[in-house]
Design a protein around this motif. Structure first.
Motif, PDB file in Angstrom:
ATOM      1  N   GLU A  14      32.305  37.620  48.219  1.00  0.00           N
ATOM      2  CA  GLU A  14      33.567  36.889  48.083  1.00  0.00           C
ATOM      3  C   GLU A  14      34.697  37.764  47.542  1.00  0.00           C
ATOM      4  O   GLU A  14      35.865  37.576  47.903  1.00  0.00           O
ATOM      5  CB  GLU A  14      33.322  35.699  47.138  1.00  0.00           C
ATOM      6  N   LEU A  15      34.368  38.715  46.676  1.00  0.00           N
ATOM      7  CA  LEU A  15      35.403  39.579  46.107  1.00  0.00           C
ATOM      8  C   LEU A  15      36.267  40.192  47.200  1.00  0.00           C
ATOM      9  O   LEU A  15      37.482  40.275  47.079  1.00  0.00           O
ATOM     10  CB  LEU A  15      34.752  40.675  45.258  1.00  0.00           C
ATOM     11  N   PHE A  16      35.632  40.630  48.277  1.00  0.00           N
ATOM     12  CA  PHE A  16      36.390  41.329  49.307  1.00  0.00           C
ATOM     13  C   PHE A  16      36.990  40.388  50.333  1.00  0.00           C
ATOM     14  O   PHE A  16      38.049  40.674  50.882  1.00  0.00           O
ATOM     15  CB  PHE A  16      35.512  42.395  49.969  1.00  0.00           C
ATOM     16  N   SER A  17      36.333  39.264  50.584  1.00  0.00           N
ATOM     17  CA  SER A  17      36.934  38.354  51.564  1.00  0.00           C
ATOM     18  C   SER A  17      38.208  37.724  51.014  1.00  0.00           C
ATOM     19  O   SER A  17      39.153  37.502  51.759  1.00  0.00           O
ATOM     20  CB  SER A  17      35.930  37.294  52.022  1.00  0.00           C
ATOM     21  N   VAL A  18      38.274  37.475  49.684  1.00  0.00           N
ATOM     22  CA  VAL A  18      39.511  36.896  49.165  1.00  0.00           C
ATOM     23  C   VAL A  18      40.581  37.959  48.913  1.00  0.00           C
ATOM     24  O   VAL A  18      41.758  37.631  48.859  1.00  0.00           O
ATOM     25  CB  VAL A  18      39.302  36.071  47.863  1.00  0.00           C
ATOM     26  N   SER A  19      40.216  39.207  48.750  1.00  0.00           N
ATOM     27  CA  SER A  19      41.215  40.227  48.411  1.00  0.00           C
ATOM     28  C   SER A  19      41.628  41.052  49.611  1.00  0.00           C
ATOM     29  O   SER A  19      42.798  41.119  49.981  1.00  0.00           O
ATOM     30  CB  SER A  19      40.669  41.137  47.319  1.00  0.00           C
ATOM     31  N   VAL A  20      40.673  41.692  50.241  1.00  0.00           N
ATOM     32  CA  VAL A  20      40.985  42.569  51.375  1.00  0.00           C
ATOM     33  C   VAL A  20      41.483  41.736  52.564  1.00  0.00           C
ATOM     34  O   VAL A  20      42.350  42.174  53.319  1.00  0.00           O
ATOM     35  CB  VAL A  20      39.745  43.384  51.770  1.00  0.00           C
TER      36      VAL A  20
END
Length: 420
Positions: free
Chosen positions: A49-55
């Motif tokens: 989730e860290l990357f799907s919401v940020s990147v």
RNA sequence: GUGGGUGUAGCUCAACUGGUUAGAGUACCGGACUGUGGAUCCGGUUGUUGGGAGUCCGAAUCUCCUCACCCACCCCA
């Protein structure tokens, strides 16, 4: 050959080359520290989730390039594909907003993307990056770019310049995006297939496409012409700061970045020496990322560079750095009965800060000396029956062939005097 | 994911048009030379010819599949 080999897109870094890596990493880290940045080490695995919401959910990195896997409890984990989101996650998780602002970090390590390997692109690659979190001033943008050029200069690299653009923020980018979309629709039949898809999902990326007609691209509206007052001022002040600092830059209105979190300033350093993967370094401002990850509204700016690419450029452009001197190498040659004395001698020398290799095969002195010179030793320390019974050692300079015998107690001092 | 190129000792490369037991240089190990190295000479080790199937009397060589590497698209650092 039926043997176990490295995973596709990964590599071992062996002896001569690893020296260059160590040296380059040392220059990068020490320069960042000298600019007031502290090292941040974050885990290699993170929750997906860290990357799907940020990147960004629709980016290639998240859509198809992440190494993702469930752990034994069914959590969705990934090998980190980039470094900025983890840095912000750490900032939020440890509530670093209560520390003096801005927080300035550098990081280095492995990152992973499932892509087809080619020149300058591996599945496990190494990045060095900096992040300055908690400062909105254009001078913070200028500082991170200034840091880039100090590093490049310390690595002996000149002639590189940075491409700069501004892509606006929440108050001006939506309007620009619509305008660009409308303009692109009038040319839709001329766009390549990928760009037809991008038109709806991420129209800014069309500007980056290498396949489109340059004239068509030039005719499209430019983000810098549609910035709100705040973004326009920020951009203008940054450019004038770069001018004052004599940092070589080019304004590139087609520069957009493939990650969704960027706002205002975006920049890249390109090099012709890199083949198709010409981006050595990329970065920009990401004023909403910390908030998106659950922290307070916190402006930030940073960049990341590809170590593999930097190493390639250093090797090509800075041969004296590439051909770094082998360490002063001292090789202990000993007879069978002097084995203990030889090991004890080395222990004393290493404790006093001298690097010493030892030949564990106590065969003929001729053999041992031959191995000493083949391994690049500058000095051989000979400790045979005579020396060990008298408490002396014989030091032979392998480049000149001269040798002398001295008290073993004075050896560390003797070598220290010769090591530079 | 898509295209093109390349796979023969650790490394650099040979091997005719398909034809005996796949060679050379280098590296490594040993000896000449067991208290003095880099040179020279002599000897030795090194391979499932990336892997698998097929064609053939016979395959490193031809065909197919597969894997890896290199380059490019895409994307990015």
């Amino acid at each position: 050959m039926n043997m176990i080999k490295t995973v596709k897109g990964t590599t071992d870094i062996l002896a001569p080359e690893v020296l260059l890596w160590q040296r380059v990493e040392g220059v990068l880290a020490s320069t960042a520290k000298a600019y007031g940045y502290e090292e941040l080490r974050t885990p290699t695995i993170e929750v997906q989730e860290l990357f799907s919401v940020s990147v960004g959910q629709t980016t290639d990195i998240v859509e198809r390039e992440m190494y993702s896997f469930p752990d034994k409890k069914g959590r969705h984990l990934v090998l980190r594909p980039e470094g900025t989101a983890p840095a912000c996650r750490a900032y939020v998780e440890h509530q670093l907003n209560v520390q003096p602002s801005p927080s300035k970090f550098f990081y280095m390590g492995s990152f992973f993307r499932y892509e087809q390997p080619q020149s300058g692109r591996k599945r496990e690659f190494h990045s060095f990056g900096v992040e300055a979190i908690g400062e909105q001033s254009h001078l913070q943008d200028a500082e991170v770019i200034d840091l880039v050029f100090t590093m490049l200069s310390r690595l002996g690299l000149t002639g590189l310049s940075v491409d700069v653009n501004s892509i606006g923020d929440a108050s001006c980018r939506p309007q620009y995006k619509e305008l660009l979309q409308a303009s692109l629709k009038t040319h839709e039949d001329k766009l390549c297939d990928d760009c037809k898809r991008r038109l709806m999902e991420n129209p800014l990326r069309v500007l980056d496409c290498k396949r489109e007609d340059p004239q068509l691209l030039a005719s499209l509206p430019k983000s810098v012409d549609f910035l709100c007052d705040e973004c326009r001022t920020h951009h203008a002040l940054l450019l004038s700061a770069l001018d004052s600092l004599h940092i070589p830059y080019r304004q590139n209105s087609r520069l957009v970045r493939g990650l969704d979190y960027y706002t205002k300033t975006v920049f890249e350093v390109l090099s012709e020496d890199l083949g198709a993967q010409s981006a050595l370094l990329g970065g920009g401002r990401y004023d909403y990322l910390v908030r998106q990850l659950g922290g307070p509204q916190t402006p930030a700016v940073g960049w990341g560079l590809g170590m593999e690419r930097l190493i390639a450029i250093v090797a090509a452009h800075s041969p004296d750095l590439a051909a770094s001197l082998p360490p002063l190498r001292i090789y202990v040659v000993h007879s069978d009965t002097a084995t203990t004395a030889a090991f004890e001698l080395r222990r004393r020398l290493v404790e006093s800060g001298v690097a010493v290799d030892i030949d564990v095969r106590s065969d003929s002195f001729g053999k041992q000396l031959a191995r000493a010179s083949r391994r690049g030793a500058r000095y051989a320390i000979i400790i045979g029956d005579d020396e060990s019974s008298r408490g002396t050692v014989t030091v032979k300079d392998l480049s000149t062939g001269t040798q002398e015998t001295l008290e073993s107690d004075g050896l560390a001092e003797y070598l220290d005097g010769r090591s530079r």
